[in-house]
Design an enzyme around this catalytic site. Structure first.
Site, PDB file in Angstrom:
ATOM      1  N   GLU A 169      -9.029  -2.565   6.325  1.00 41.11           N
ATOM      2  CA  GLU A 169      -8.126  -2.707   7.461  1.00 41.11           C
ATOM      3  C   GLU A 169      -8.742  -3.682   8.468  1.00 41.11           C
ATOM      4  O   GLU A 169      -9.914  -4.023   8.398  1.00 41.11           O
ATOM      5  CB  GLU A 169      -7.910  -1.359   8.183  1.00 41.11           C
ATOM      6  N   LYS A 174     -10.023  11.974   7.147  1.00 39.48           N
ATOM      7  CA  LYS A 174     -10.062  10.664   7.795  1.00 39.48           C
ATOM      8  C   LYS A 174     -11.032  10.593   8.969  1.00 39.48           C
ATOM      9  O   LYS A 174     -11.395   9.492   9.383  1.00 39.48           O
ATOM     10  CB  LYS A 174      -8.664  10.335   8.348  1.00 39.48           C
ATOM     11  N   ASP A 208     -11.698   2.133   7.136  1.00 39.30           N
ATOM     12  CA  ASP A 208     -11.214   3.464   7.495  1.00 39.30           C
ATOM     13  C   ASP A 208     -11.502   4.426   6.331  1.00 39.30           C
ATOM     14  O   ASP A 208     -10.646   4.667   5.496  1.00 39.30           O
ATOM     15  CB  ASP A 208      -9.714   3.386   7.800  1.00 39.30           C
ATOM     16  N   GLU A 219     -10.843   2.073   3.107  1.00 36.36           N
ATOM     17  CA  GLU A 219      -9.552   1.436   3.352  1.00 36.36           C
ATOM     18  C   GLU A 219      -9.834   0.112   4.037  1.00 36.36           C
ATOM     19  O   GLU A 219     -10.456   0.073   5.100  1.00 36.36           O
ATOM     20  CB  GLU A 219      -8.647   2.331   4.224  1.00 36.36           C
ATOM     21  N   HIS A 265       0.833  -1.210   0.000  1.00 38.08           N
ATOM     22  CA  HIS A 265       0.000   0.000   0.000  1.00 38.08           C
ATOM     23  C   HIS A 265       0.867   1.260   0.000  1.00 38.08           C
ATOM     24  O   HIS A 265       0.649   2.178  -0.799  1.00 38.08           O
ATOM     25  CB  HIS A 265      -0.926  -0.006   1.216  1.00 38.08           C
ATOM     26  N   THR A 325      -4.125   0.319   5.747  1.00 41.06           N
ATOM     27  CA  THR A 325      -4.720  -0.312   4.571  1.00 41.06           C
ATOM     28  C   THR A 325      -3.949  -1.570   4.201  1.00 41.06           C
ATOM     29  O   THR A 325      -2.719  -1.556   4.137  1.00 41.06           O
ATOM     30  CB  THR A 325      -4.697   0.673   3.385  1.00 41.06           C
ATOM     31  N   SER A 327     -15.301   6.033  10.558  1.00 39.73           N
ATOM     32  CA  SER A 327     -14.513   4.808  10.437  1.00 39.73           C
ATOM     33  C   SER A 327     -15.400   3.689  10.975  1.00 39.73           C
ATOM     34  O   SER A 327     -15.878   3.778  12.106  1.00 39.73           O
ATOM     35  CB  SER A 327     -13.229   4.883  11.270  1.00 39.73           C
TER      36      SER A 327
HETATM   37 MN    MN Z   1      -6.253   4.036   7.451  1.00 43.12          MN
END
Ligand code: MN
Length: 424
Positions: A210, A262, A242, A208, A142, A358, A266
């Site tokens: 995760e 961000k 995320d 993302e 990533h 990620t 989430s």
């Molecule tokens: Mn992230």
């Protein structure tokens, strides 16, 4: 103490559908409620939720270091405060109650009816009151892909990346549960590099892929957790989407890193699969060159073989798988992340959450974000309904699933599913 609950030969007297993520070897923890029942701690087997508050009331948790109030509550924090030894004993006990060879619970029909609730009758709630949330950047693939797209393909990894499990402090207030829809975020974007920025809804909304781990109470401020100790401070893991606004991120991230790109949402899956339950699925991690500094060295296997997939479901349409990845690809493992996080004396608390970063694999179909899968919008992905995606559109639902499988035992996470609504 032995983890008796992981015995692959165990069978339950409760029927578990084939390919269920929740056989007797899983025994995850979560918070649920029903029309009749107040929020409380539960576990899961097959298509049933197990009411731990009721099991406690009925006396099935005798001689364990727990009180009724640890289960009659809307977060797992009081239960997790008992530490790894406590939750391991508890999981072993629940396993015994579900074991086909043991009759303590199964012989008592009234109790069984009280503690087993069909999963379609419960509403899952946020499992943990998350204190601090940290996100790492630990997939080499990533970091390389992002470096190639935004900086220099010849020097894609920044000079610190192979030395430091890079991370940043996120925001816990906007961590939400699977099933809760989000609105497309708004903010500053700069679509024309030669013009001033504008205020507008994000145009490059991304997921993302995760996982995240949840911690027990750590050490006092000033002390550090070693890689050898680290797993004793990790309660369990969830799937973690995320959400990221790539166009907001591109404009805002210099010099202090991620901020509003961000922290608008989430999403996590509702069941915390314990690190204990994941022990049989440990694998060797990637060779780390250059050799890491002493506090990041570790013995034995600290990586986990967890198959992951991402699906996009346009409104009213079938799901399309857009990525198949695996947690084992991560360059930095959880023990190294926690050792690094505390090496300066930073204290970790019960209920903190750490995102893996990620998770991208080595092949183009194993990347963990739309940014990489559609390569900055240059290779749109085809959906089953014929439409194309460069990023996530309004009314799309993004679904992530994950499971481990070995010797006929499958331990899974269920899913984290989030629908995107238009900007408010
Ligand atoms: Mn992230």
């Amino acid at each position: 103490m032995e983890i008796t609950a992981n015995n692959p030969n165990l069978k339950s007297w409760i029927e578990v559908p084939k390919n269920s993520d929740f056989p007797i070897q899983n025994i995850p923890f979560g918070i649920f409620k029903t029309n009749q029942l107040t929020p409380r701690v539960g576990s899961r087997i097959g298509d049933f939720v197990i009411d731990l508050q009721s099991l406690s009331v009925l006396g099935y948790f005798e001689n364990l270091p727990f009180e009724l109030s640890d289960f009659a509550t809307n977060s797992l924090n009081p239960m997790m405060a008992k530490g790894k030894k406590g939750t391991r004993e508890l999981r072993n006990r629940i396993s015994k109650l579900l074991d086909a060879n043991l009759t303590d619970l199964q012989k008592n029909e009234h109790h069984v009816q009280q503690v087993l609730i069909p999963v379609d009758q419960v509403e899952m709630l946020m499992p943990v009151q998350i204190g601090d949330y940290t996100d790492f950047y630990s997939s080499r693939e990533h970091a390389t892909n992002v470096g190639m797209m935004f900086r220099d393909p010849a020097n894609a990894l920044l000079p610190n990346w192979l030395w430091i499990p890079v991370g940043y402090h996120g925001r816990s207030s906007s961590v939400i549960l699977s099933g809760q829809a989000i609105h497309r975020p708004k903010g500053q974007i700069k679509p024309d590099p030669n013009a001033d920025p504008i205020y507008a809804p994000c145009r490059n909304l991304d997921f993302e892929l995760e996982t995240a781990f949840i911690t027990y109470e750590g050490k006092p401020l000033g002390d550090s957790i070693t890689t050898e100790e680290a797993e004793d401070f990790i309660f369990g893991k969830v799937l973690f989407n995320d959400w990221s606004a790539r166009d907001i991120q591109t404009w805002e991230y210099v010099p202090l890193g991620p901020f509003l790109a961000k922290n608008f949402a989430s999403s996590i899956s509702p069941w915390i699969v314990t690190l204990d339950a994941l022990q049989p699925f440990k694998v060797q991690g990637p060779t780390q060159v250059p050799e890491v500094l002493s506090y990041l060295k570790y013995e034995g296997q600290k990586s986990y073989d967890i198959a992951l997939e991402v699906l996009i479901q346009p409104e009213g349409q079938k799901e399309t798988v857009v990525s198949k990845s695996n947690f084992k690809y991560m360059y930095w493992n959880m023990a190294q992340q926690l050792a690094h996080h505390t090496v300066n004396g930073c204290n970790v608390r019960c209920g903190d959450m750490m995102g893996s970063g990620t998770i991208s694999g080595p092949t183009e179909d194993s990347y963990g974000s739309m940014l990489e899968l559609a390569w900055k919008g240059t290779k749109p992905l085809k959906m089953k309904d014929g439409s194309e995606r460069k990023f996530i559109q309004d009314h799309d639902t993004v679904i992530m699933r994950g499971y481990c499988e070995q010797n006929g035992v499958r331990v899974g996470f269920g899913e984290v599913s989030t629908k995107v609504l238009p900007a408010k």
